[in-house]
Design an enzyme around this catalytic site. Structure first.
Site, PDB file in Angstrom:
ATOM      1  N   ASN A  61     -43.339   3.974 -55.205  1.00 20.98           N
ATOM      2  CA  ASN A  61     -41.645   3.544 -55.505  1.00 20.98           C
ATOM      3  C   ASN A  61     -41.979   4.237 -57.014  1.00 20.98           C
ATOM      4  O   ASN A  61     -42.992   4.734 -57.744  1.00 20.98           O
ATOM      5  CB  ASN A  61     -42.422   1.935 -55.655  1.00 20.98           C
ATOM      6  N   ASP A 113     -39.661  -1.179 -58.813  1.00 26.36           N
ATOM      7  CA  ASP A 113     -39.279  -1.141 -57.230  1.00 26.36           C
ATOM      8  C   ASP A 113     -38.344   0.697 -57.380  1.00 26.36           C
ATOM      9  O   ASP A 113     -39.108   1.505 -57.863  1.00 26.36           O
ATOM     10  CB  ASP A 113     -38.248  -1.645 -56.699  1.00 26.36           C
TER      11      ASP A 113
END
Length: 207
Positions: A61, A113
């Site tokens: 990520n 993220d």
């Protein structure tokens, strides 16, 4: 289909976060279906050749490049850290790396993220499970965070004619029906907010 690494169909792993580097190569990571066997990787696509650049990951990520192309930023979400790697743009390789951002040290919730870098080198990151996005400067120092009316932001991207609108995607994943309909009715929505600096022009795939 260009490539199918990790025997994705059999493993249950899937592709996740991707972005082009300044030279026009596409980079993409995968997610370990169990988040326990560390079978995910970060890959670089050269034509039809997909090369593992960093393995033994749970959830690849936070991939982004510094404005000058000297650094790559990347996270393995469960570690709650973002790493910074020196980047050889000519060869498309990661060189020496170091922990750059540690959410625990900053007292920030969630896990890193999707992310994007603006023209000043600030790193904007969605904090999945933390219900907010966070902004760090080019040295990894925490600058600010912005709360959202739902717990799972997934990605940020700059847009608008001046690239000074930050768009934020969110997910309903891991929420019960009651949470989706009553506690977090905005979950799964696309949000937008003004940003102080324009985002970078994203390169296109040329290789």
């Amino acid at each position: 289909m260009v490539a199918n690494p990790e025997w994705l169909d059999e493993s249950g792993n899937r592709f996740n976060d991707g972005r082009c580097d300044p030279a026009g190569r596409f980079w993409v990571g995968t997610i370990d279906a169990t988040e326990a066997t560390l079978s995910a990787s970060l890959y670089r696509l050269d034509g039809e050749c997909l090369t593992s650049v960093k393995g033994a990951l749970a959830i690849s990520n936070g991939l982004a490049f510094s404005p000058d192309g000297r650094f790559v930023y990347h996270s393995d979400s469960p570690t709650r850290q973002v790493w910074r790697y020196a980047f050889d743009a000519e060869r498309g390789t990661l060189e020496a790396g170091e922990p750059w951002i540690d959410l625990a040290r900053h007292g920030l919730p969630g896990v890193p993220d999707g992310a994007a870098v603006d023209s000043q080198g600030d790193y904007w990151c969605a904090l999945y499970g933390g219900g907010r996005i966070a902004r760090f400067n080019r040295h990894g120092a925490f600058l600010e965070s912005h709360a959202l009316p739902c717990p799972h932001p997934t990605m940020v991207a700059f847009g608008g004619t001046d690239r000074k609108t930050l768009y934020i995607t969110t997910a309903t994943q891991h929420l019960s029906d009651d949470e989706k309909h009553h506690q977090w009715p905005s979950a799964g929505s696309l949000f937008a907010m003004p940003a102080p600096n324009p985002g970078l022009v994203e390169p296109r795939v040329t290789r």
